[in-house]
Design an enzyme around this catalytic site. Structure first.
Site, mmCIF file in Angstrom:
data_model
loop_
_atom_site.group_PDB
_atom_site.id
_atom_site.type_symbol
_atom_site.label_atom_id
_atom_site.label_comp_id
_atom_site.label_asym_id
_atom_site.label_seq_id
_atom_site.Cartn_x
_atom_site.Cartn_y
_atom_site.Cartn_z
ATOM 1 N N ALA A 1 73.243 -38.262 -63.463
ATOM 2 C CA ALA A 1 71.716 -37.529 -63.833
ATOM 3 C C ALA A 1 71.916 -36.111 -63.733
ATOM 4 O O ALA A 1 72.788 -35.573 -62.876
ATOM 5 C CB ALA A 1 71.033 -38.377 -63.090
ATOM 6 N N GLY B 1 74.682 -41.511 -62.104
ATOM 7 C CA GLY B 1 73.996 -42.185 -63.226
ATOM 8 C C GLY B 1 75.192 -42.642 -64.400
ATOM 9 O O GLY B 1 74.854 -43.566 -65.285
ATOM 10 N N GLU C 1 76.271 -45.894 -63.256
ATOM 11 C CA GLU C 1 75.353 -46.846 -63.614
ATOM 12 C C GLU C 1 75.294 -47.069 -64.779
ATOM 13 O O GLU C 1 75.159 -48.379 -65.339
ATOM 14 C CB GLU C 1 73.838 -46.428 -62.924
ATOM 15 C CG GLU C 1 73.804 -46.187 -61.353
ATOM 16 C CD GLU C 1 72.884 -45.368 -61.117
ATOM 17 O OE1 GLU C 1 72.388 -44.229 -61.288
ATOM 18 O OE2 GLU C 1 71.905 -46.075 -60.225
ATOM 19 N N GLU D 1 74.886 -39.983 -54.648
ATOM 20 C CA GLU D 1 73.524 -39.848 -54.583
ATOM 21 C C GLU D 1 73.313 -39.171 -53.252
ATOM 22 O O GLU D 1 72.334 -38.562 -52.994
ATOM 23 C CB GLU D 1 72.815 -40.752 -54.995
ATOM 24 C CG GLU D 1 72.626 -40.808 -56.813
ATOM 25 C CD GLU D 1 73.712 -41.898 -57.447
ATOM 26 O OE1 GLU D 1 74.642 -42.217 -56.472
ATOM 27 O OE2 GLU D 1 73.470 -42.174 -58.451
HETATM 28 N N1 COA Z 1 73.962 -32.583 -63.449
HETATM 29 C C1 COA Z 1 73.864 -31.513 -63.954
HETATM 30 N N2 COA Z 1 75.018 -30.537 -64.270
HETATM 31 C C2 COA Z 1 76.297 -30.990 -64.138
HETATM 32 C C3 COA Z 1 76.449 -32.184 -63.304
HETATM 33 C C4 COA Z 1 75.279 -33.048 -63.076
HETATM 34 N N3 COA Z 1 75.269 -34.150 -62.644
HETATM 35 N N4 COA Z 1 77.595 -32.329 -63.256
HETATM 36 C C5 COA Z 1 78.255 -31.196 -63.441
HETATM 37 N N5 COA Z 1 77.378 -30.528 -64.252
HETATM 38 C C6 COA Z 1 77.544 -29.015 -64.687
HETATM 39 C C7 COA Z 1 77.877 -28.020 -63.775
HETATM 40 O O1 COA Z 1 76.518 -27.546 -63.038
HETATM 41 C C8 COA Z 1 78.559 -27.000 -64.745
HETATM 42 O O2 COA Z 1 77.694 -26.424 -65.336
HETATM 43 P P1 COA Z 1 77.722 -24.841 -65.428
HETATM 44 O O3 COA Z 1 78.979 -24.315 -65.926
HETATM 45 O O4 COA Z 1 76.619 -24.218 -66.018
HETATM 46 O O5 COA Z 1 77.685 -24.176 -63.855
HETATM 47 C C9 COA Z 1 79.466 -28.125 -65.699
HETATM 48 O O6 COA Z 1 78.742 -29.178 -65.575
HETATM 49 C C10 COA Z 1 81.011 -28.187 -65.165
HETATM 50 O O7 COA Z 1 80.766 -28.482 -63.775
HETATM 51 P P2 COA Z 1 81.823 -28.127 -62.713
HETATM 52 O O8 COA Z 1 81.080 -28.616 -61.479
HETATM 53 O O9 COA Z 1 81.767 -26.629 -62.846
HETATM 54 O O10 COA Z 1 83.192 -28.873 -62.951
HETATM 55 P P3 COA Z 1 83.995 -29.090 -61.887
HETATM 56 O O11 COA Z 1 85.285 -29.853 -62.618
HETATM 57 O O12 COA Z 1 84.285 -27.844 -60.912
HETATM 58 O O13 COA Z 1 83.708 -30.390 -60.919
HETATM 59 C C11 COA Z 1 82.593 -32.613 -60.673
HETATM 60 C C12 COA Z 1 83.371 -31.633 -61.464
HETATM 61 C C13 COA Z 1 81.942 -33.713 -61.397
HETATM 62 C C14 COA Z 1 83.004 -32.815 -59.396
HETATM 63 C C15 COA Z 1 81.064 -31.599 -60.167
HETATM 64 O O14 COA Z 1 80.420 -31.125 -61.532
HETATM 65 C C16 COA Z 1 80.053 -32.596 -59.683
HETATM 66 O O15 COA Z 1 80.178 -32.871 -58.424
HETATM 67 N N6 COA Z 1 78.756 -32.884 -60.323
HETATM 68 C C17 COA Z 1 77.677 -33.663 -59.720
HETATM 69 C C18 COA Z 1 78.233 -35.035 -59.482
HETATM 70 C C19 COA Z 1 77.021 -35.753 -59.004
HETATM 71 O O16 COA Z 1 76.742 -35.670 -57.776
HETATM 72 N N7 COA Z 1 76.475 -36.814 -59.863
HETATM 73 C C20 COA Z 1 75.341 -37.716 -59.315
HETATM 74 C C21 COA Z 1 74.219 -36.966 -59.757
HETATM 75 S S1 COA Z 1 72.968 -38.084 -59.362
#
Ligand code: COA
Length: 260
Positions: free
Chosen positions: A66, A111, A114, A134
């Protein structure tokens, strides 16, 4: 409805739906949820579509969760309907009367995991990472994760994934039954299409009833589920497709089902 965050491409009875926000790793914001809801309702009602692939744009992510930017702004009064809106989408996907396969082409977190779990099958690329992180954000899975994960992999493994918040790779997800098959990334979509093409050759009414019997029957006490199954079994006996399927077998030729 014109979509800005997803793509729908139809070919030969198979619709491919792609969540298309690669710069945000295809995170599910309110607009994406709304477009997916509209799209899956249209797919449900469109008889020209007989199977669906759901995937994410790019080579890095299926859906990375999400949208945390939006979640961060939630008030308590907004958070409950937000969860319900996401849950409604997942229920719509799961309830489609035609097979839906998630082609999990990278991160499927929160999400995203999910969303994949709401699909009938999950095929993953070998770089996929799946998990429910989460609790690291101080929330819990709210789009059905606490309910569908234990049903798919058992309560103990679900507890471990949710409480540890640690994602697992495609091989481990396959081992515990969270994904059905794993492919090299370049083969993921062709292999998913191939599997669905085979399914298109099966009796369409039987496929529809099988999905319904598993989805609804598995939520019932065993005796009621068996009764539900037997009712579908009886209904199918009245279809032309059953006659065609049996006759084709006896005549040693492929069946040509009409869907009635
Ligand atoms: N919501 C909003 N934006 C997200 C996102 C999310 N769930 N997951 C990734 N993004 C965005 C990042 O903020 C980044 O945006 P920016 O370039 O404007 O800063 C872009 O996507 C790329 O992500 P980034 O974190 O730079 O890539 P990465 O390869 O370093 O890491 C992940 C990848 C998936 C490990 C990391 O993005 C992450 O931990 N995301 C959240 C995962 C999460 O907790 N999901 C559950 C949410 S309920």
């Amino acid at each position: 409805m014109a979509y800005e965050n997803i793509l729908r491409e139809d070919e030969g009875g198979i619709a491919r739906v792609t969540v298309d926000r690669p710069d945000k790793l295809n995170a599910l914001n309110d607009a994406v949820i709304g477009e997916l809801q509209h799209c899956f309702e249209a797919l449900r009602d469109d008889d020209s579509v007989r199977a669906v692939i759901l995937t994410g744009a790019g080579e890095k992510a299926f859906v990375a969760g999400a949208d945390i930017g939006e979640l961060a702004k939630q008030t308590p009064l907004q958070a409950r309907p937000l969860a319900q809106k996401g849950q409604h989408l997942m229920d719509t996907i799961e309830g489609l009367p035609k097979p839906v396969i998630a082609a999990v082409n990278g991160f499927a977190l929160g999400g995203g995991c999910e969303l994949a779990m709401a699909c009938h099958l999950r095929f993953a690329s070998d770089n996929a990472l799946l998990g429910l992180p989460e609790v690291t954000l101080g929330i819990i899975p709210g789009y059905g994760g606490t309910q569908r994960l234990p049903r798919l992999v058992g309560k103990g493994r679900a507890m471990e994934l949710i409480l540890s918040a640690k994602p697992i790779d495609a091989a481990e997800a396959h081992r515990i039954g969270l994904v059905n098959k794993v492919f090299p990334q370049a083969e993921l979509i062709p292999a998913t299409e191939k599997a669905l093409r085979k399914m298109l050759g099966h009796g369409p009414v039987a496929m529809r009833f099988a999905l319904d019997a598993v989805n609804h029957g598995s939520e019932m006490p065993l005796a009621d589920g068996l009764d539900y199954e037997a009712t579908f079994f009886g209904l199918l006996a009245a279809t032309d497709d059953v006659k065609e399927g049996m006759t084709a077998f006896l005549e040693k030729r492929p069946a040509h089902f009409q869907g009635h």
